[in-house]
Design a protein around this motif. Structure first.
Motif, PDB file in Angstrom:
ATOM      1  N   GLN A 227      50.416  -9.973  85.645  1.00  0.00           N
ATOM      2  CA  GLN A 227      51.460 -10.413  86.562  1.00  0.00           C
ATOM      3  C   GLN A 227      52.311  -9.207  86.922  1.00  0.00           C
ATOM      4  O   GLN A 227      52.600  -8.360  86.071  1.00  0.00           O
ATOM      5  N   GLY A 228      52.695  -9.134  88.197  1.00  0.00           N
ATOM      6  CA  GLY A 228      53.526  -8.022  88.646  1.00  0.00           C
ATOM      7  C   GLY A 228      54.995  -8.408  88.649  1.00  0.00           C
ATOM      8  O   GLY A 228      55.362  -9.463  89.167  1.00  0.00           O
ATOM      9  N   PHE A 229      55.823  -7.557  88.036  1.00  0.00           N
ATOM     10  CA  PHE A 229      57.284  -7.692  88.131  1.00  0.00           C
ATOM     11  C   PHE A 229      57.804  -6.455  88.846  1.00  0.00           C
ATOM     12  O   PHE A 229      57.086  -5.460  88.979  1.00  0.00           O
ATOM     13  N   SER A 230      59.065  -6.491  89.290  1.00  0.00           N
ATOM     14  CA  SER A 230      59.489  -5.402  90.178  1.00  0.00           C
ATOM     15  C   SER A 230      59.383  -4.034  89.517  1.00  0.00           C
ATOM     16  O   SER A 230      59.118  -3.055  90.189  1.00  0.00           O
ATOM     17  N   LYS A 231      59.532  -3.947  88.188  1.00  0.00           N
ATOM     18  CA  LYS A 231      59.508  -2.621  87.569  1.00  0.00           C
ATOM     19  C   LYS A 231      58.169  -2.248  86.940  1.00  0.00           C
ATOM     20  O   LYS A 231      57.982  -1.090  86.551  1.00  0.00           O
ATOM     21  N   ALA A 232      57.254  -3.197  86.766  1.00  0.00           N
ATOM     22  CA  ALA A 232      55.970  -2.876  86.137  1.00  0.00           C
ATOM     23  C   ALA A 232      54.994  -4.029  86.336  1.00  0.00           C
ATOM     24  O   ALA A 232      55.392  -5.156  86.625  1.00  0.00           O
ATOM     25  N   ILE A 233      53.716  -3.694  86.181  1.00  0.00           N
ATOM     26  CA  ILE A 233      52.692  -4.737  86.092  1.00  0.00           C
ATOM     27  C   ILE A 233      52.412  -4.936  84.608  1.00  0.00           C
ATOM     28  O   ILE A 233      52.269  -3.957  83.863  1.00  0.00           O
ATOM     29  N   ILE A 234      52.386  -6.181  84.164  1.00  0.00           N
ATOM     30  CA  ILE A 234      52.050  -6.410  82.765  1.00  0.00           C
ATOM     31  C   ILE A 234      50.748  -7.193  82.689  1.00  0.00           C
ATOM     32  O   ILE A 234      50.400  -7.940  83.604  1.00  0.00           O
ATOM     33  N   TYR A 235      50.007  -6.967  81.598  1.00  0.00           N
ATOM     34  CA  TYR A 235      48.710  -7.631  81.484  1.00  0.00           C
ATOM     35  C   TYR A 235      48.364  -7.822  80.025  1.00  0.00           C
ATOM     36  O   TYR A 235      48.963  -7.200  79.128  1.00  0.00           O
ATOM     37  N   VAL A 236      47.387  -8.681  79.808  1.00  0.00           N
ATOM     38  CA  VAL A 236      46.959  -8.964  78.446  1.00  0.00           C
ATOM     39  C   VAL A 236      45.483  -9.341  78.484  1.00  0.00           C
ATOM     40  O   VAL A 236      45.001  -9.912  79.467  1.00  0.00           O
ATOM     41  N   ARG A 237      44.744  -8.977  77.440  1.00  0.00           N
ATOM     42  CA  ARG A 237      43.343  -9.369  77.349  1.00  0.00           C
ATOM     43  C   ARG A 237      43.279 -10.823  76.905  1.00  0.00           C
ATOM     44  O   ARG A 237      44.070 -11.236  76.050  1.00  0.00           O
ATOM     45  N   ALA A 238      42.376 -11.598  77.496  1.00  0.00           N
ATOM     46  CA  ALA A 238      42.286 -13.020  77.169  1.00  0.00           C
ATOM     47  C   ALA A 238      42.143 -13.193  75.662  1.00  0.00           C
ATOM     48  O   ALA A 238      41.337 -12.516  75.025  1.00  0.00           O
ATOM     49  N   GLY A 239      42.942 -14.069  75.095  1.00  0.00           N
ATOM     50  CA  GLY A 239      42.882 -14.337  73.663  1.00  0.00           C
ATOM     51  C   GLY A 239      43.880 -13.528  72.862  1.00  0.00           C
ATOM     52  O   GLY A 239      44.272 -13.922  71.774  1.00  0.00           O
ATOM     53  N   GLN A 240      44.311 -12.380  73.399  1.00  0.00           N
ATOM     54  CA  GLN A 240      45.277 -11.539  72.662  1.00  0.00           C
ATOM     55  C   GLN A 240      46.647 -11.687  73.307  1.00  0.00           C
ATOM     56  O   GLN A 240      47.264 -10.717  73.735  1.00  0.00           O
ATOM     57  N   TRP A 241      47.131 -12.925  73.364  1.00  0.00           N
ATOM     58  CA  TRP A 241      48.288 -13.250  74.199  1.00  0.00           C
ATOM     59  C   TRP A 241      49.568 -12.588  73.737  1.00  0.00           C
ATOM     60  O   TRP A 241      50.535 -12.507  74.484  1.00  0.00           O
ATOM     61  N   ASP A 242      49.615 -12.124  72.492  1.00  0.00           N
ATOM     62  CA  ASP A 242      50.856 -11.498  72.020  1.00  0.00           C
ATOM     63  C   ASP A 242      50.833  -9.980  72.209  1.00  0.00           C
ATOM     64  O   ASP A 242      51.766  -9.299  71.836  1.00  0.00           O
TER      65      ASP A 242
END
Ligand SMILES: [Zn+2]
Length: 249
Positions: A227-242
Motif C-alpha cells: 500500500q502506498g502512503f504519502s511518505k513511503a510504500i509499505i509491503y509485506v510477504r503473504a503470511g508474514q503480516w507482522d
C-alpha cells in the motif's frame, strides 16, 4: 489545572539528531524527588541520566530537559518498530532517547509500594494528554520503562496502566477518532480497514495519508501485499503480516 515549574539545571541531555518525537516513556523515580533531581546534576552519575519532566507526589510537573533535546532515560531500550540490536556494538540502534519524551513519576524505592497519590496521577494524566496532542502520539506509543527494557526495569511499579491510558485517551475520543478516520479515508477514495496492519503501521511511523488502496502483487513466485502512503510504500510477504517493510516512492 496542573502546576508547572522550570528546573532546567541538568546538563545531561543530547541533541535529537534530526529525529522526531514519536514515543512517551513513563518511569518512576524509586526515591524522593530531590534525590532524583540531585542525581541528574551529580558529577558521580555514571550514566549522565535525566528525564524531560518529573511529576512529584503532590502533582507538580518539573520541566527539566527541553523537549527539543534528548534526555538520557532509555539509552539501553528496545522499541519494536524503531530500533534493533547492533551486533557490533551490542546496543540497540538508533538510540531510543532520540525519539522519546521521558517522564519520571516520584515514587518510593522498592519494596515500598504505597497507593499512588490521586493528585499526582491526575496531573500525570493531564500532562501526558497535552503531550500526545501536541506531538500527535498514538496510544500504542505511550510506553512504560518496563515495556522497553523488561530484563532490567520494572518501573513504573504498582500503577494501573490500562486505567491510566484510558484516561489519557478517553474512550469517547477514541471512538470519534475511529469514525473520523473511517470517513476521511473514504472521502479520500481509499477504503478503510480498521483491522489493517498497514493502516496502524503507517500511523505509528508517521507515513502520512494513504495514496493507494491495498494491492496484491507477485515477485519471484512469492505473493505480496502493498500500500502506498504519502511518505513511503509499505509491503509485506503473504503470511508474514507482522514484518512490514518500507520503500521510498
Ligand atoms: Zn525508568
Amino acid at each position: 489545572m496542573v502546576e508547572y515549574r522550570d528546573w532546567y539545571r541538568t546538563q545531561y541531555w543530547s541533541e535529537r539528531e534530526g529525529q522526531q518525537i514519536r514515543y512517551i516513556v513513563i518511569h518512576d523515580t524509586e526515591g524522593p524527588r530531590d534525590a532524583a533531581l540531585n542525581w541528574w546534576t551529580s558529577p558521580n552519575n555514571p550514566y549522565k541520566s535525566s528525564a524531560h519532566d518529573l511529576i512529584d507526589s503532590s502533582g507538580v510537573v518539573w520541566h527539566c530537559v527541553p523537549y527539543d533535546k534528548a534526555a538520557h532515560h532509555v539509552g539501553g531500550s528496545y522499541i519494536p518498530g524503531y530500533n534493533q540490536l547492533d551486533p557490533k556494538t551490542g546496543r540497540y540502534e538508533p538510540n531510543a532517547n532520540l525519539v522519546t519524551i521521558g517522564i519520571e513519576l516520584e515514587y518510593p524505592a522498592a519494596p515500598a509500594s504505597p497507593p499512588w497519590p490521586q493528585a499526582q496521577i491526575d496531573a500525570a494524566v493531564e500532562h501526558v494528554r497535552e503531550l500526545v496532542r501536541t506531538y500527535n502520539i498514538p496510544k500504542a506509543n505511550v510506553l512504560r520503562h518496563m515495556d522497553v527494557d523488561p530484563k532490567n526495569r520494572s518501573d513504573p511499579r504498582n500503577l494501573d496502566w490500562e486505567a491510566f491510558l484510558n484516561r489519557v485517551f478517553p474512550v469517547v475520543e477514541q471512538d470519534l477518532e475511529r469514525a473520523l478516520r473511517h470517513s476521511a479515508w473514504n472521502a479520500g477514495g481509499v477504503p478503510y480497514n480498521p483491522e489493517s496492519a498497514f493502516a496502524s503501521y503507517a500511523r505509528e511511523h508517521g507515513l502520512g495519508n494513504p495514496e493507494t488502496p491495498e494491492f496484491d502483487f507477485t515477485f519471484d513466485g512469492q505473493a505480496y501485499r502493498g500500500q502506498g502512503f504519502s511518505k513511503a510504500i509499505i509491503y509485506v510477504r503473504a503470511g508474514q503480516w507482522d514484518q512490514i517493510k518500507e520503500v521510498p516512492w
